[in-house]
Design an enzyme around this catalytic site. Structure first.
Site, PDB file in Angstrom:
ATOM      1  N   SER A 153     -36.273  73.922  82.564  1.00 35.75           N
ATOM      2  CA  SER A 153     -35.478  73.481  83.723  1.00 35.75           C
ATOM      3  C   SER A 153     -36.276  72.533  84.609  1.00 35.75           C
ATOM      4  O   SER A 153     -35.731  71.586  85.180  1.00 35.75           O
ATOM      5  CB  SER A 153     -35.000  74.681  84.540  1.00 35.75           C
ATOM      6  N   ASP A 192     -44.119  74.818  87.781  1.00 35.57           N
ATOM      7  CA  ASP A 192     -43.514  74.201  86.597  1.00 35.57           C
ATOM      8  C   ASP A 192     -43.224  72.718  86.814  1.00 35.57           C
ATOM      9  O   ASP A 192     -43.536  71.873  85.973  1.00 35.57           O
ATOM     10  CB  ASP A 192     -42.225  74.930  86.212  1.00 35.57           C
TER      11      ASP A 192
END
EC number: 2.7.1.36
Length: 396
Positions: free
Chosen positions: A146, A204
């Site tokens: 994502s 991330d």
């Protein structure tokens, strides 16, 4: 607004060391994984903005004129504050998502709309675009899929709206943005991650933006200088796990056995720091003995993670299979199944690598030979693609 086709890619991520300990204030090392997400943005004049995500079967289109008439005042603070539940509900209205829309599909669409409307609303008119995003990363495996999606969207939308310049020069096959532009990409990508995850750490999207290797501790993120690109096997056991439950399990074990578990967390922290030191020394000319140290650290950390209660029979099997081939593995991420990484030393014969991959596949696992320490978000020339990007495009 730019009129040319843009082709952008961003890497996934794996945690090298520091899983679970990072929740308790210790150091974690996160590295860019050279399995990438790709985005192709093509401006057009049909009055539509199209989003296609073939990996998860999404194809949506909106009328630009209708979007243009929307009251977007609810986005006024979007570039500085967390997207609120009220904002997300408003986006759902804008998207026209049906009530039975799958969560994954819904969040991907909402993140896109949030970034498209927030970044492009400064234009005289919202741009008509065709956007396709596809990925080499398995979804939901803890590999930052994502974040790579949000980073690609942010980079492409900022570039097409000329908020940042296109860094490609004549003759370039691939290039990257300046530090300042990457900071802006990362900021917007974090907002996309907030739409998807609510309260992400920011690791991330930072790894996907900057690439290489990052150190994370108590909200502070810094890049490791000149980390080597290490060859690995990435194995997905395909055993589902619940990260929240696993984190809670470690916390409960710490409360129950503080004099046992606290030293384990401190030891994992020391492993992360030693790995950081060794990676810093490896630089351009890594020595064989440094790989031996990395292998020892992998083994010790895997034992510690088992002692914390986040191991799984599938991960034990992964470690046993690779050990039989003289290789060293550990879980990456939350554990309880999920993925593991196996270090491949230089000079390892390809038939041995293939035999290991075959043995892991025979266990019912998915296995990729790839590298860590990969470049962050990049822009590719649409007229001189490397074979990997061309193959991905041909598969659409």
């Amino acid at each position: 607004m730019l009129s040319e086709v843009l082709l952008v890619s961003a890497p996934g991520k794996v945690i090298l060391h520091g899983e679970h300990a990072v929740v308790h204030g210790k150091v974690a090392l996160a590295v860019a994984l050279n399995l990438r997400t790709f985005l192709r943005l093509q401006p057009h004049s049909n009055g539509k903005v199209d989003l296609s995500l073939p990996n998860i079967g999404i194809k949506w289109a909106w009328d630009v004129a209708r979007l243009q008439l929307l009251d977007t005042s609810f986005l006024e603070q979007g570039d500085a504050t967390t997207p609120t539940p009220e904002l997300v509900e408003k986006l759902k209205e804008v998207a026209g998502l049906p009530d039975d829309c799958a969560v994954t599909e819904s969040l991907a669409v909402l993140a896109f709309l949030y970034l498209y409307l927030s970044i492009c609303r400064k234009q005289r008119a919202l741009p008509s675009l065709d956007i396709v995003v596809w990925s080499e990363l398995p979804h939901g495996a803890g590999l930052g899929s994502s974040a790579a999606y949000s980073v690609c969207l942010a980079a492409a939308l900022l570039t097409v709206c000329e908020e940042i310049p296109n860094p490609l020069k004549d003759g370039d096959r691939v290039n990257r943005w300046t530090k300042e532009d990457l900071e802006l990409i990362n900021k917007w990508a974090f907002q996309g991650e907030r739409v998807i995850h609510g309260n992400p750490s920011g690791v991330d999207n930072a790894v996907s933006t900057w690439g290489g290797a990052l150190r994370y501790q108590q909200g502070k993120i810094s890049s490791l200088k000149r980390p080597p690109a290490l060859q690995i096997l990435l194995t997905n056991t395909k055993v589902p796990r619940n990260t929240r439950t696993l984190v809670a399990g470690v916390r409960n074990r710490l409360l129950k056995f503080p004099e046992i578990v606290a030293p384990l967390l401190t030891s994992i922290d020391a492993i992360s720091l030693e790995c950081e030191r060794v990676l810093g020394e490896m630089g351009e000319a890594p020595a064989p003995e440094q790989y031996l140290v990395l292998e020892e650290l992998i083994d010790m950390n895997q034992h510690h993670l088992n002692a914390l209660g986040v191991g799984h029979a599938s991960l034990d099997q992964l470690c046993q299979v690779t050990r039989a081939h003289g290789l060293h593995s550990k879980l990456t991420g939350a554990g309880g199944g999920g993925c593991g990484i196996t270090l491949l030393k230089p000079g390892l014969e390809q038939p041995e690598v293939e035999a290991t991959k075959q043995a892991l596949t025979s266990c019912g696992f998915d296995c990729w030979e790839t590298s860590i320490g990969a470049p962050g978000v990049s822009i590719h020339s649409a007229t001189s693609l490397d074979s990997r990007v061309q193959q991905a495009l041909d598969g659409l």
